[in-house]
Structures are given as C-alpha cells and as structure tokens.
Motif scaffolding. Sequence first.
Motif, PDB file in Angstrom:
ATOM      1  N   LEU A 104      -5.085  -2.922  -1.370  1.00  0.00           N
ATOM      2  CA  LEU A 104      -5.015  -3.416   0.000  1.00  0.00           C
ATOM      3  C   LEU A 104      -3.604  -3.579   0.560  1.00  0.00           C
ATOM      4  N   ALA A 105      -2.627  -3.899  -0.284  1.00  0.00           N
ATOM      5  CA  ALA A 105      -1.349  -4.403   0.222  1.00  0.00           C
ATOM      6  C   ALA A 105      -0.301  -3.323   0.472  1.00  0.00           C
ATOM      7  N   ASP A 106       0.592  -3.628   1.420  1.00  0.00           N
ATOM      8  CA  ASP A 106       1.818  -2.851   1.601  1.00  0.00           C
ATOM      9  C   ASP A 106       2.838  -3.222   0.530  1.00  0.00           C
ATOM     10  N   ARG A 107       2.774  -4.507   0.112  1.00  0.00           N
ATOM     11  CA  ARG A 107       3.760  -5.042  -0.837  1.00  0.00           C
ATOM     12  C   ARG A 107       3.060  -6.070  -1.710  1.00  0.00           C
ATOM     13  N   VAL A 108       3.337  -6.017  -3.014  1.00  0.00           N
ATOM     14  CA  VAL A 108       2.736  -6.952  -3.958  1.00  0.00           C
ATOM     15  C   VAL A 108       3.831  -7.822  -4.552  1.00  0.00           C
ATOM     16  N   LEU A 109       3.614  -9.137  -4.535  1.00  0.00           N
ATOM     17  CA  LEU A 109       4.543 -10.099  -5.103  1.00  0.00           C
ATOM     18  C   LEU A 109       3.908 -10.753  -6.318  1.00  0.00           C
ATOM     19  N   VAL A 110       4.723 -10.993  -7.333  1.00  0.00           N
ATOM     20  CA  VAL A 110       4.268 -11.714  -8.518  1.00  0.00           C
ATOM     21  C   VAL A 110       4.995 -13.047  -8.565  1.00  0.00           C
ATOM     22  N   MET A 111       4.231 -14.124  -8.597  1.00  0.00           N
ATOM     23  CA  MET A 111       4.804 -15.469  -8.616  1.00  0.00           C
ATOM     24  C   MET A 111       4.811 -15.992 -10.043  1.00  0.00           C
ATOM     25  N   ASP A 112       5.934 -16.577 -10.444  1.00  0.00           N
ATOM     26  CA  ASP A 112       6.061 -17.123 -11.793  1.00  0.00           C
ATOM     27  C   ASP A 112       7.172 -18.167 -11.770  1.00  0.00           C
ATOM     28  N   GLY A 113       6.962 -19.265 -12.467  1.00  0.00           N
ATOM     29  CA  GLY A 113       7.988 -20.298 -12.530  1.00  0.00           C
ATOM     30  C   GLY A 113       8.331 -20.914 -11.189  1.00  0.00           C
ATOM     31  N   GLY A 114       7.366 -20.900 -10.265  1.00  0.00           N
ATOM     32  CA  GLY A 114       7.579 -21.518  -8.960  1.00  0.00           C
ATOM     33  C   GLY A 114       8.351 -20.679  -7.965  1.00  0.00           C
ATOM     34  N   VAL A 115       8.617 -19.404  -8.307  1.00  0.00           N
ATOM     35  CA  VAL A 115       9.356 -18.514  -7.411  1.00  0.00           C
ATOM     36  C   VAL A 115       8.683 -17.147  -7.378  1.00  0.00           C
ATOM     37  N   ILE A 116       9.118 -16.298  -6.443  1.00  0.00           N
ATOM     38  CA  ILE A 116       8.686 -14.898  -6.439  1.00  0.00           C
ATOM     39  C   ILE A 116       9.531 -14.170  -7.477  1.00  0.00           C
ATOM     40  N   ALA A 117       8.913 -13.842  -8.614  1.00  0.00           N
ATOM     41  CA  ALA A 117       9.650 -13.279  -9.742  1.00  0.00           C
ATOM     42  C   ALA A 117       9.724 -11.757  -9.706  1.00  0.00           C
ATOM     43  N   HIS A 118       8.817 -11.126  -8.966  1.00  0.00           N
ATOM     44  CA  HIS A 118       8.812  -9.659  -8.920  1.00  0.00           C
ATOM     45  C   HIS A 118       8.205  -9.214  -7.600  1.00  0.00           C
ATOM     46  N   GLU A 119       8.716  -8.091  -7.090  1.00  0.00           N
ATOM     47  CA  GLU A 119       8.232  -7.535  -5.828  1.00  0.00           C
ATOM     48  C   GLU A 119       8.077  -6.036  -5.988  1.00  0.00           C
ATOM     49  N   ARG A 120       6.954  -5.500  -5.488  1.00  0.00           N
ATOM     50  CA  ARG A 120       6.709  -4.067  -5.613  1.00  0.00           C
ATOM     51  C   ARG A 120       6.074  -3.528  -4.333  1.00  0.00           C
ATOM     52  N   ARG A 121       6.743  -2.569  -3.708  1.00  0.00           N
ATOM     53  CA  ARG A 121       6.181  -1.935  -2.522  1.00  0.00           C
ATOM     54  C   ARG A 121       5.155  -0.900  -2.975  1.00  0.00           C
ATOM     55  N   VAL A 122       4.047  -0.814  -2.235  1.00  0.00           N
ATOM     56  CA  VAL A 122       2.976   0.123  -2.571  1.00  0.00           C
ATOM     57  C   VAL A 122       3.054   1.294  -1.593  1.00  0.00           C
ATOM     58  N   ASP A 123       3.715   2.356  -2.002  1.00  0.00           N
ATOM     59  CA  ASP A 123       3.910   3.532  -1.146  1.00  0.00           C
ATOM     60  C   ASP A 123       2.845   4.574  -1.432  1.00  0.00           C
ATOM     61  N   LEU A 124       1.606   4.203  -1.208  1.00  0.00           N
ATOM     62  CA  LEU A 124       0.476   5.111  -1.396  1.00  0.00           C
ATOM     63  C   LEU A 124      -0.252   5.272  -0.069  1.00  0.00           C
ATOM     64  N   ASP A 125      -0.731   6.496   0.189  1.00  0.00           N
ATOM     65  CA  ASP A 125      -1.465   6.751   1.425  1.00  0.00           C
ATOM     66  C   ASP A 125      -2.761   5.948   1.456  1.00  0.00           C
ATOM     67  N   ARG A 126      -3.188   5.607   2.669  1.00  0.00           N
ATOM     68  CA  ARG A 126      -4.480   4.939   2.867  1.00  0.00           C
ATOM     69  C   ARG A 126      -5.487   5.946   3.431  1.00  0.00           C
ATOM     70  N   PRO A 127      -6.758   5.817   3.040  1.00  0.00           N
ATOM     71  CA  PRO A 127      -7.295   4.864   2.073  1.00  0.00           C
ATOM     72  C   PRO A 127      -6.862   5.207   0.653  1.00  0.00           C
ATOM     73  N   ARG A 128      -6.709   4.203  -0.160  1.00  0.00           N
ATOM     74  CA  ARG A 128      -6.187   4.374  -1.509  1.00  0.00           C
ATOM     75  C   ARG A 128      -7.257   4.889  -2.466  1.00  0.00           C
ATOM     76  N   ASP A 129      -6.809   5.672  -3.408  1.00  0.00           N
ATOM     77  CA  ASP A 129      -7.701   6.269  -4.408  1.00  0.00           C
ATOM     78  C   ASP A 129      -7.351   5.676  -5.770  1.00  0.00           C
ATOM     79  N   ILE A 130      -8.278   4.912  -6.353  1.00  0.00           N
ATOM     80  CA  ILE A 130      -7.983   4.237  -7.628  1.00  0.00           C
ATOM     81  C   ILE A 130      -7.875   5.225  -8.787  1.00  0.00           C
ATOM     82  N   THR A 131      -8.292   6.489  -8.573  1.00  0.00           N
ATOM     83  CA  THR A 131      -8.148   7.496  -9.633  1.00  0.00           C
ATOM     84  C   THR A 131      -6.799   8.208  -9.571  1.00  0.00           C
TER      85      THR A 131
END
Length: 245
Positions: free
Chosen positions: A194-221
């Motif tokens: 679903l997301a344009d950007r995925v954040l991973v929260m750990d230790g009370g902060v945003i520990a990791h960020e990843r942009r999702v540069d995939l065409d929509r609709p997304r194909d899980i395969t």
Amino acid sequence: MATDVHRPVSTQAVHVEGLTRSFDGRAVIDDLRLDVRPGEFVALLGRSGCGKSTLLRILAGLDREIEGTVLVPRRKAVAFQAPRLMPWKRVWRNVLLGLPGRPGRDVAEQALKEVGLDHRTDAWPKTLSGGEAQRASLARALVREPDLLLLDEPFGALDALTRIKAQRLVAELWQRRGCAVLLVTHDVEEAVLLADRVLVMDGGVIAHERRVDLDRPRDITDPRFAELRAELLHRLGVDAAAEAA
C-alpha cells in the motif's frame, strides 16, 4: 515544554520534531522526528510495544502529554482496529457521530456509497459483518474530508479474504481522495503493498526508512516486492526464509 499544534503545515502534511512521550518515567517515544508529505501514503512498522499506536494517538490529538513539536492538519480523521460503532445508532447515524454542525443523512449516505456500504445505511451495527463494520468506520473517517487519514491496524481483526478487499478499498480511496495517510500495521506485506514509504520504529524513534518504488497496482509475485519484504522483515528481526518455512 510541549508544543502540540494541530494546524496545516505549508510543505508537510505532518511535521514532528523532538517528540518525546514517557509513561512512568520511561520514554516510549524518544526525540522522534517525522515528516509526511501531502498526499503521501506512509506505513509504520515495528514490534509490539515500540510506540506505533502511541505516535498515532498523538497525531490524532488524543494524547497531549508530550514534549516536542507536532504539526498536523486541522482536518484529520482516524480509524482504529475496532470499528467502535455505537450499537444503539443505525449505521448512517454512526457515520455522522461527532461531526460538527447538523449534517443531513445524505452526507452519511454519500460516504457509505463510497465504501460500498450504501445498502446497509439503516442497519444496526450488530448485524454487520467484520468487513462491513470496518467499512462503516472508514466512512465515518472520510465524511470529515480529512487532509490526513490515520489508520491504526484497521484490518487486523479481519479474515484473509476480507482483509485483501479492505486493503484494495483503502488504496482506491486514497488515490481518489489524495489525502496523506499514515497506516500503523504489523503486516510487512501490507505495508509494501500500500505505501509510498515504509518506516520501521524501534527504540522510540524511526530507525529505518524505505521508499517503495514499485508500480501500482503492486504484484506480490514481483521479485522486487519479495526483496523489499525480506529487507523489512530483517529490520524487524525476522528471518524471511525461516518465516516462509
């Protein structure tokens, strides 16, 4: 001291800086920084207890015992995992619940039509399926015409098939409405789907960020989808190969 200002931001839909939230002297959120652009779909992942839902409640204005700066639009809405429908009010009245002024039934009907629930306008909440109740909750959020839509694991209690339908509905609503979305979820595949950007929260902060540069609709395969999923699982301390076994 805390600065908790809920107003539009010129260049960001959400701007958070130096945010700290403590419970009994323990910082659940610790000097966190976050920006979300207007119209951006952001998913927030993290282990249980990492502060994801606390952050969402702060953005929603439901928790103000904070330190730091929080800038969000005045027009915002939130949908939780539990639909929280009032059992003594019919569906259309639930949709209008808490809305300022005296909006007419037609306002609720339009929102229910948008989520495919116009055939259940006069139903009592106890007669709704899990998926229908969640759609009613989404209609209640959308009727507020939000510039920021906050979703706190809204699909967590749904069965697999209903969850897929609900995910597609949210993606369609977001693309149609153009509002910023912050989705809190435990489901890595859902985040990448679903997301344009995925954040991973750990230790009370945003520990990791990843942009999702995939065409929509997304194909899980798509191999790139699998790579992103594996990367995020690794960030969460999960071995993707072991999880698939």
